[in-house]
Each structure stands twice: as structure tokens, then as C-alpha cells.
Design an enzyme around this catalytic site. Structure first.
Site, PDB file in Angstrom:
ATOM      1  N   ASN A 227      44.339  50.823  34.802  1.00  0.00           N
ATOM      2  CA  ASN A 227      43.175  50.352  35.640  1.00  0.00           C
ATOM      3  C   ASN A 227      42.314  51.298  35.172  1.00  0.00           C
ATOM      4  O   ASN A 227      40.977  51.461  35.673  1.00  0.00           O
ATOM      5  CB  ASN A 227      43.128  49.870  36.589  1.00  0.00           C
TER       6      ASN A 227
ATOM      7  N   ASP B  63      53.310  56.969  34.943  1.00  0.00           N
ATOM      8  CA  ASP B  63      53.025  56.210  35.163  1.00  0.00           C
ATOM      9  C   ASP B  63      54.795  56.410  37.291  1.00  0.00           C
ATOM     10  O   ASP B  63      55.856  57.030  36.430  1.00  0.00           O
ATOM     11  CB  ASP B  63      53.939  55.026  35.257  1.00  0.00           C
TER      12      ASP B  63
ATOM     13  N   PHE C  75      46.172  57.665  45.167  1.00  0.00           N
ATOM     14  CA  PHE C  75      45.483  56.882  45.201  1.00  0.00           C
ATOM     15  C   PHE C  75      45.950  55.377  44.051  1.00  0.00           C
ATOM     16  O   PHE C  75      45.706  54.331  43.858  1.00  0.00           O
ATOM     17  CB  PHE C  75      44.139  57.067  44.084  1.00  0.00           C
TER      18      PHE C  75
ATOM     19  N   LYS D  91      45.155  47.248  42.886  1.00  0.00           N
ATOM     20  CA  LYS D  91      43.805  46.434  44.119  1.00  0.00           C
ATOM     21  C   LYS D  91      43.700  44.581  43.764  1.00  0.00           C
ATOM     22  O   LYS D  91      42.701  44.938  44.246  1.00  0.00           O
ATOM     23  CB  LYS D  91      43.244  47.244  44.056  1.00  0.00           C
TER      24      LYS D  91
ATOM     25  N   SER E  32      44.289  50.429  53.771  1.00  0.00           N
ATOM     26  CA  SER E  32      42.650  49.602  53.783  1.00  0.00           C
ATOM     27  C   SER E  32      42.850  48.725  54.838  1.00  0.00           C
ATOM     28  O   SER E  32      43.873  48.689  56.117  1.00  0.00           O
ATOM     29  CB  SER E  32      43.020  48.279  52.168  1.00  0.00           C
TER      30      SER E  32
ATOM     31  N   TYR F 201      48.360  41.939  48.027  1.00  0.00           N
ATOM     32  CA  TYR F 201      48.733  43.076  48.150  1.00  0.00           C
ATOM     33  C   TYR F 201      48.118  43.967  48.967  1.00  0.00           C
ATOM     34  O   TYR F 201      48.476  45.786  49.083  1.00  0.00           O
ATOM     35  CB  TYR F 201      46.884  43.066  47.270  1.00  0.00           C
TER      36      TYR F 201
ATOM     37  N   LYS G 223      50.116  47.208  51.205  1.00  0.00           N
ATOM     38  CA  LYS G 223      49.293  48.784  51.934  1.00  0.00           C
ATOM     39  C   LYS G 223      50.403  48.686  53.436  1.00  0.00           C
ATOM     40  O   LYS G 223      49.964  50.123  54.017  1.00  0.00           O
ATOM     41  CB  LYS G 223      47.593  48.402  52.383  1.00  0.00           C
TER      42      LYS G 223
ATOM     43  N   ASN H 127      34.770  48.825  52.697  1.00  0.00           N
ATOM     44  CA  ASN H 127      34.341  48.297  51.368  1.00  0.00           C
ATOM     45  C   ASN H 127      33.740  49.666  50.642  1.00  0.00           C
ATOM     46  O   ASN H 127      32.253  49.852  50.746  1.00  0.00           O
ATOM     47  CB  ASN H 127      33.399  47.202  51.279  1.00  0.00           C
TER      48      ASN H 127
ATOM     49  N   ASN I 274      35.613  41.261  41.132  1.00  0.00           N
ATOM     50  CA  ASN I 274      36.528  40.231  42.455  1.00  0.00           C
ATOM     51  C   ASN I 274      35.081  40.413  43.664  1.00  0.00           C
ATOM     52  O   ASN I 274      35.408  39.729  43.732  1.00  0.00           O
ATOM     53  CB  ASN I 274      37.600  40.256  42.053  1.00  0.00           C
ATOM     54  N   ASN I 275      34.506  42.489  43.548  1.00  0.00           N
ATOM     55  CA  ASN I 275      34.360  41.940  44.538  1.00  0.00           C
ATOM     56  C   ASN I 275      32.356  41.872  44.377  1.00  0.00           C
ATOM     57  O   ASN I 275      32.411  41.369  43.134  1.00  0.00           O
ATOM     58  CB  ASN I 275      34.738  44.120  44.553  1.00  0.00           C
TER      59      ASN I 275
ATOM     60  N   GLY J 174      40.965  33.215  52.367  1.00  0.00           N
ATOM     61  CA  GLY J 174      41.347  34.529  52.792  1.00  0.00           C
ATOM     62  C   GLY J 174      40.492  35.043  53.782  1.00  0.00           C
ATOM     63  O   GLY J 174      40.382  36.508  54.142  1.00  0.00           O
TER      64      GLY J 174
HETATM   65  P1  NAD Z   1      41.497  51.808  40.108  1.00  0.00           P
HETATM   66  O1  NAD Z   1      42.283  50.954  40.078  1.00  0.00           O
HETATM   67  O2  NAD Z   1      39.684  52.215  40.064  1.00  0.00           O
HETATM   68  O3  NAD Z   1      41.873  52.937  40.715  1.00  0.00           O
HETATM   69  C1  NAD Z   1      43.589  53.243  40.271  1.00  0.00           C
HETATM   70  C2  NAD Z   1      44.183  53.745  39.676  1.00  0.00           C
HETATM   71  O4  NAD Z   1      45.572  54.008  39.745  1.00  0.00           O
HETATM   72  C3  NAD Z   1      43.844  53.661  38.285  1.00  0.00           C
HETATM   73  O5  NAD Z   1      42.912  55.197  37.432  1.00  0.00           O
HETATM   74  C4  NAD Z   1      45.407  53.359  38.070  1.00  0.00           C
HETATM   75  O6  NAD Z   1      45.542  53.304  36.418  1.00  0.00           O
HETATM   76  C5  NAD Z   1      45.903  53.642  38.309  1.00  0.00           C
HETATM   77  N1  NAD Z   1      47.715  52.992  38.411  1.00  0.00           N
HETATM   78  C6  NAD Z   1      47.951  51.845  39.410  1.00  0.00           C
HETATM   79  N2  NAD Z   1      48.916  51.791  39.350  1.00  0.00           N
HETATM   80  C7  NAD Z   1      49.319  53.123  38.667  1.00  0.00           C
HETATM   81  C8  NAD Z   1      51.266  53.664  38.570  1.00  0.00           C
HETATM   82  N3  NAD Z   1      52.227  53.042  38.648  1.00  0.00           N
HETATM   83  N4  NAD Z   1      51.126  54.507  37.672  1.00  0.00           N
HETATM   84  C9  NAD Z   1      50.319  56.093  37.747  1.00  0.00           C
HETATM   85  N5  NAD Z   1      48.681  55.545  38.046  1.00  0.00           N
HETATM   86  C10 NAD Z   1      48.259  54.185  38.108  1.00  0.00           C
HETATM   87  O7  NAD Z   1      41.314  51.487  42.189  1.00  0.00           O
HETATM   88  P2  NAD Z   1      40.182  51.880  42.874  1.00  0.00           P
HETATM   89  O8  NAD Z   1      38.782  51.508  43.320  1.00  0.00           O
HETATM   90  O9  NAD Z   1      39.635  53.864  42.728  1.00  0.00           O
HETATM   91  O10 NAD Z   1      41.586  52.453  44.520  1.00  0.00           O
HETATM   92  C11 NAD Z   1      42.151  53.270  44.681  1.00  0.00           C
HETATM   93  C12 NAD Z   1      42.960  53.257  45.702  1.00  0.00           C
HETATM   94  O11 NAD Z   1      42.260  53.215  47.102  1.00  0.00           O
HETATM   95  C13 NAD Z   1      44.066  52.040  45.910  1.00  0.00           C
HETATM   96  O12 NAD Z   1      45.546  52.278  46.264  1.00  0.00           O
HETATM   97  C14 NAD Z   1      44.160  51.075  46.298  1.00  0.00           C
HETATM   98  O13 NAD Z   1      44.552  50.122  47.211  1.00  0.00           O
HETATM   99  C15 NAD Z   1      42.701  51.611  47.535  1.00  0.00           C
HETATM  100  N6  NAD Z   1      41.350  50.788  47.610  1.00  0.00           N
HETATM  101  C16 NAD Z   1      40.861  50.464  47.278  1.00  0.00           C
HETATM  102  C17 NAD Z   1      39.727  49.316  47.888  1.00  0.00           C
HETATM  103  C18 NAD Z   1      38.278  49.285  46.977  1.00  0.00           C
HETATM  104  O14 NAD Z   1      38.168  48.376  47.412  1.00  0.00           O
HETATM  105  N7  NAD Z   1      38.402  49.678  45.508  1.00  0.00           N
HETATM  106  C19 NAD Z   1      40.239  49.180  49.438  1.00  0.00           C
HETATM  107  C20 NAD Z   1      40.869  49.911  49.963  1.00  0.00           C
HETATM  108  C21 NAD Z   1      41.957  50.337  49.034  1.00  0.00           C
HETATM  109  N1  UDP Z   2      31.626  38.058  48.117  1.00  0.00           N
HETATM  110  C1  UDP Z   2      30.942  36.701  47.351  1.00  0.00           C
HETATM  111  N2  UDP Z   2      30.747  35.918  45.908  1.00  0.00           N
HETATM  112  C2  UDP Z   2      31.737  37.792  44.912  1.00  0.00           C
HETATM  113  C3  UDP Z   2      32.122  38.639  45.644  1.00  0.00           C
HETATM  114  C4  UDP Z   2      32.196  38.462  46.892  1.00  0.00           C
HETATM  115  O1  UDP Z   2      30.127  36.659  47.928  1.00  0.00           O
HETATM  116  O2  UDP Z   2      32.040  36.990  43.989  1.00  0.00           O
HETATM  117  C5  UDP Z   2      31.574  37.900  48.857  1.00  0.00           C
HETATM  118  C6  UDP Z   2      33.277  38.305  50.322  1.00  0.00           C
HETATM  119  O3  UDP Z   2      33.223  36.460  50.033  1.00  0.00           O
HETATM  120  C7  UDP Z   2      33.062  38.513  50.623  1.00  0.00           C
HETATM  121  C8  UDP Z   2      32.170  39.679  51.047  1.00  0.00           C
HETATM  122  O4  UDP Z   2      31.109  39.341  49.804  1.00  0.00           O
HETATM  123  O5  UDP Z   2      32.340  38.377  52.496  1.00  0.00           O
HETATM  124  C9  UDP Z   2      32.847  41.554  50.206  1.00  0.00           C
HETATM  125  O6  UDP Z   2      33.877  40.366  48.924  1.00  0.00           O
HETATM  126  P1  UDP Z   2      34.455  41.964  48.307  1.00  0.00           P
HETATM  127  O7  UDP Z   2      35.687  40.805  47.350  1.00  0.00           O
HETATM  128  O8  UDP Z   2      34.143  42.843  47.335  1.00  0.00           O
HETATM  129  O9  UDP Z   2      35.590  42.639  49.190  1.00  0.00           O
HETATM  130  P2  UDP Z   2      36.564  41.975  50.044  1.00  0.00           P
HETATM  131  O10 UDP Z   2      35.869  42.302  51.772  1.00  0.00           O
HETATM  132  O11 UDP Z   2      36.623  40.598  50.453  1.00  0.00           O
HETATM  133  O12 UDP Z   2      37.968  42.811  50.211  1.00  0.00           O
END
Ligand code: NAD
Ligand code: UDP
Length: 338
Positions: free
Chosen positions: A35, A58, A80, A84, A124, A149, A153, A179, A198-199, A294
Site C-alpha cells: 500500500n 513481507d 506499522f 487498514k 486503534s 480490521y 487490532k 483519526n 475511504n476516509n 458500523g
Molecule cells: P499505510 O497503509 O499507509 O501503511 C502501512 C504500510 O505497511 C504500507 O506501506 C504497506 O505497504 C505496509 N505493509 C502492509 N502489510 C505488510 C506486510 N505484510 N509486510 C510488510 N509491509 C506491509 O497505513 P497507515 O495509515 O500508515 O497506518 C499504519 C498503521 O497504523 C497500520 O497498522 C494501521 O492499521 C494503523 N492505524 C492507522 C489509522 C489511520 O487512520 N491511518 C488509524 C489507526 C491505526
Molecule cells: N465520512 C463521511 N464521508 C466520507 C468518509 C467519512 O461522511 O466519504 C464520515 C464518517 O461517517 C465518519 C467520519 O467521516 O463519521 C470519519 O470517517 P473516517 O472513515 O475518516 O474515519 P473512521 O472514524 O471511520 O475511522
């Protein structure tokens, strides 16, 4: 310290890599780029003026990962790497359990075999489920996750706790992110989702630059002041600094240390749209649609523990989150593909 960063080419990993290098740490990045792209790491090198080793690997590949640990001899790991996407996890639960849970088990096995016993893990706020009344504190019950997902966690947190029971020389830090949004001030690194975001924030920025036509606001009939869901948005640079504080505060303290990383302030979807428009002088085209499955009405952190124990707190407000998100998107309309 020398820190092995799994998933270091990702959104949060790359910002953390910059903070680690700027603070004088050495890093080793392990990523399979599922990713992300190796180009991200070149930008990290460019921003910091520092070089580091990076390996396409990996984390489930035990042999290769062991060789990397033996060659680079890290003192600690920030983990990390993982998949996700909440929606994708519903369609592909086995892939999520395999990548996130099995991947973490392999990583922990390699760490144990190589005598590396310090780990910071990306968890998370989703682990709190829907059963607690915000602000969410670390000592509140976890569970009741609504998608694979989130369940990965939850299970990983439990695996880490069980590992500590079996070997109490481990220093384990579990960071529960709220977030993350925003980007590095330079606009050189930021969030680059594959396909349709998605976000909320990447969706807003892609509407702002004309890549997407219209933001769908998922529901305005929630029990909140303006009817839209409330979240605790945290700037990714603040979040990255939280990892340094966690290493400094806990790496030499065996135990399982759990911290929320949030601001403690909740904003509704309309608040974020308004803040983005105001900060950047742009209009966001949106339409209110039905609720997304959800989604919890309100989710924000009690962020006091990280402040009291680690001396860390989020410093940037929503305006800076909106400014830097747009700075990144407008300079890199196609992410790292230019
Ligand atoms: P991201 O997808 O940008 O980064 C994850 C990285 O891990 C990517 O570079 C991907 O290529 C690598 N990866 C995935 N599977 C792998 C594997 N099996 N081996 C080696 N590399 C692998 O995501 P992010 O937003 O930077 O999130 C980082 C961490 O934080 C994740 O564990 C995610 O679940 C957690 N997290 C993210 C959010 C968010 O909103 N972004 C919120 C809460 C928790
Ligand atoms: N949301 C939205 N439209 C979108 C994406 C998200 O209205 O296209 C809303 C979603 O319902 C939530 C908030 O924005 O209330 C944050 O969503 P996100 O997916 O960024 O993070 P989450 O808290 O779900 O991990």
C-alpha cells in the site's frame, strides 16, 4: 537508538521516519509496498538529508525478516505494517487476519529469537468498540469490534499482553490512534490512498482538487449537535512525535504500556468541511446520504495519560490539519505517481 520500522513507507510510518531521523535515531525500514511505494522513502531521505537501509520484505517471510534483523541489529521495533481498510476487511477477513495477526506473530517470533524486546505497536481507537461513553480512557473495556480490521487490532493487543506475561523483559507500547489527518509541512509526504478514499480527509481533498465530484456525508441524523458523527482528528506529525515520546518514555521499562494518541477534542463532519473551506478558501461540494454501516456517533480520546506519563500532547489544531492536507494534495494530485 536503531529502530526497525515495519510499514515505514506508509502514511504514518513515513512521517514517523522523518521525526526519528530528525531526532538523531537510526532507522531500518521493512515494507512490502503493498500500500505504498519505495519513492516515499526517497522523499524521507530528501527531507531529512539522512540515508538509511530499507528492505522490500513481507513481515510474514520469516527467513528474510530474520536475515534483516541479523544484518541490521536493531534495538527496537515500531510496527506499522498491516492492512487498514475497514470495508475491505469485511470482504477479505482471511487476508486481514493473515497479514495483520500472523504477520505480527512472525515479527514477534523473529524479535524474540534475535533478542529484540522493545516494540511500539499501531493500534486503534476502534478497539474500544461502541460500549463506552467518550472521552475514551485507556482503562475502559475493549471489545465489541464491528469489522475484521478492528478485530485484528484487538487480537494483536492481546497477543502482545500474553507475550509479556510469558517474558517480562519485553517493553511493549500499544498506541491507540484516533483519526490521523494532515501531512508534513513540506508537502513532500502525505496520505496517498489507492483508488477511492475511504476516509473523510482524503475524500475532501480529492473533491477540492476536482478528482472527485462530491463528498457524501454519511448521515446527519445522529444524536450530535449538527447531526453528523464526531471524531478526534489528530495531525499525523503530532502522532509521529507520539512514537518518539513512547520510545523515550517506555523503551527501557518492561511492561505493557497503553496510550491513546488523540487531541481530546471532537469535530463533526460538518466542522471538518467548514474548517477545510475556511483554512484554504475553497468550497467543498457535498451531499448528505444515509449512514455508513458500523459508524459510531461520537468517538474522542481522553488524552491525559500520554501527557502525564510521556509528556506528549498534540500541538496542532484543525486549521493546520486542513492546511497541510491540502498543501500535500494540491502539490501531489496523483500521490507519489508523478
Ligand atoms: P499505510 O497503509 O499507509 O501503511 C502501512 C504500510 O505497511 C504500507 O506501506 C504497506 O505497504 C505496509 N505493509 C502492509 N502489510 C505488510 C506486510 N505484510 N509486510 C510488510 N509491509 C506491509 O497505513 P497507515 O495509515 O500508515 O497506518 C499504519 C498503521 O497504523 C497500520 O497498522 C494501521 O492499521 C494503523 N492505524 C492507522 C489509522 C489511520 O487512520 N491511518 C488509524 C489507526 C491505526
Ligand atoms: N465520512 C463521511 N464521508 C466520507 C468518509 C467519512 O461522511 O466519504 C464520515 C464518517 O461517517 C465518519 C467520519 O467521516 O463519521 C470519519 O470517517 P473516517 O472513515 O475518516 O474515519 P473512521 O472514524 O471511520 O475511522
Amino acid at each position: 537508538m536503531k529502530i526497525l520500522v515495519t510499514g515505514g513507507a506508509g502514511y504514518i510510518g513515513s512521517h514517523t521516519a522523518v521525526e526519528l531521523l530528525d531526532s538523531g535515531h537510526e532507522i531500518v525500514v521493512v515494507d512490502n509496498y503493498i500500500n505504498s511505494s519505495p519513492k516515499v522513502l526517497d522523499r524521507v531521505r530528501e527531507l531529512t538529508g539522512k540515508d538509511f537501509e530499507s528492505f522490500e520484505c513481507d513481515i510474514r517471510d520469516k527467513k528474510k525478516l530474520t536475515e534483516i534483523f541479523q544484518k541490521t541489529k536493531p534495538d527496537a521495533v515500531i510496527h506499522f505494517a498491516g492492512l487498514k481498510s475497514v470495508g475491505e476487511s469485511v470482504m477479505k477477513p482471511l487476508e486481514y487476519y493473515d497479514n495483520n495477526i500472523y504477520g505480527t506473530v512472525v515479527l514477534l517470533e523473529v524479535m524474540r529469537a534475535c533478542g529484540v524486546k522493545k516494540i511500539v505497536f499501531s493500534s486503534s481507537a476502534t478497539v474500544y468498540g461502541g460500549g463506552n461513553v467518550p472521552p475514551l480512557r485507556e482503562d475502559m473495556p475493549v471489545g465489541g469490534t464491528t469489522n475484521p480490521y478492528g478485530t485484528t487490532k484487538l487480537h494483536i493487543e492481546k497477543i502482545l499482553s500474553d507475550l509479556y506475561v510469558a517474558d517480562n523483559l519485553f517493553s511493549i507500547v500499544i498506541l491507540r490512534y484516533f483519526n490521523p489527518i494532515g501531512a508534513h509541512d513540506s508537502g513532500r509526504i502525505g496520505e496517498a490512498p489507492n483508488g477511492l478514499p475511504n476516509n473523510l480527509m482524503p475524500y475532501i481533498t480529492q473533491v477540492a482538487c476536482g478528482k472527485l465530484e462530491c463528498l457524501r456525508v454519511f448521515g446527519d441524523d445522529y444524536p450530535t449537535p449538527d447531526g453528523t458523527c464526531i471524531r478526534d482528528y489528530i495531525h499525523v506529525v503530532d502522532l509521529a512525535k507520539g512514537h518518539l515520546a513512547a520510545l523515550n518514555g517506555c523503551a527501557d521499562k518492561p511492561g505493557v504500556h497503553i496510550f491513546n494518541l488523540g487531541t481530546g477534542v471532537g469535530y463533526s463532519v460538518f466542522d471538518v468541511i467548514n474548517a477545510f473551506e475556511k483554512a484554504n478558501g475553497l468550497k467543498i461540494n457535498y451531499v448528505v446520504t444515509g449512514r455508513r454501516d458500523g459508524d459510531l456517533p461520537v468517538c474522542y480520546a481522553d488524552a491525559t495519560k500520554a501527557n502525564e506519563v510521556l509528556g506528549w500532547r498534540a500541538e496542532r489544531g484543525i486549521e493546520n490539519m486542513c492546511l497541510t492536507s491540502w498543501n500535500w494534495q494540491s502539490k501531489n494530485p496523483n500521490g507519489y505517481d508523478d
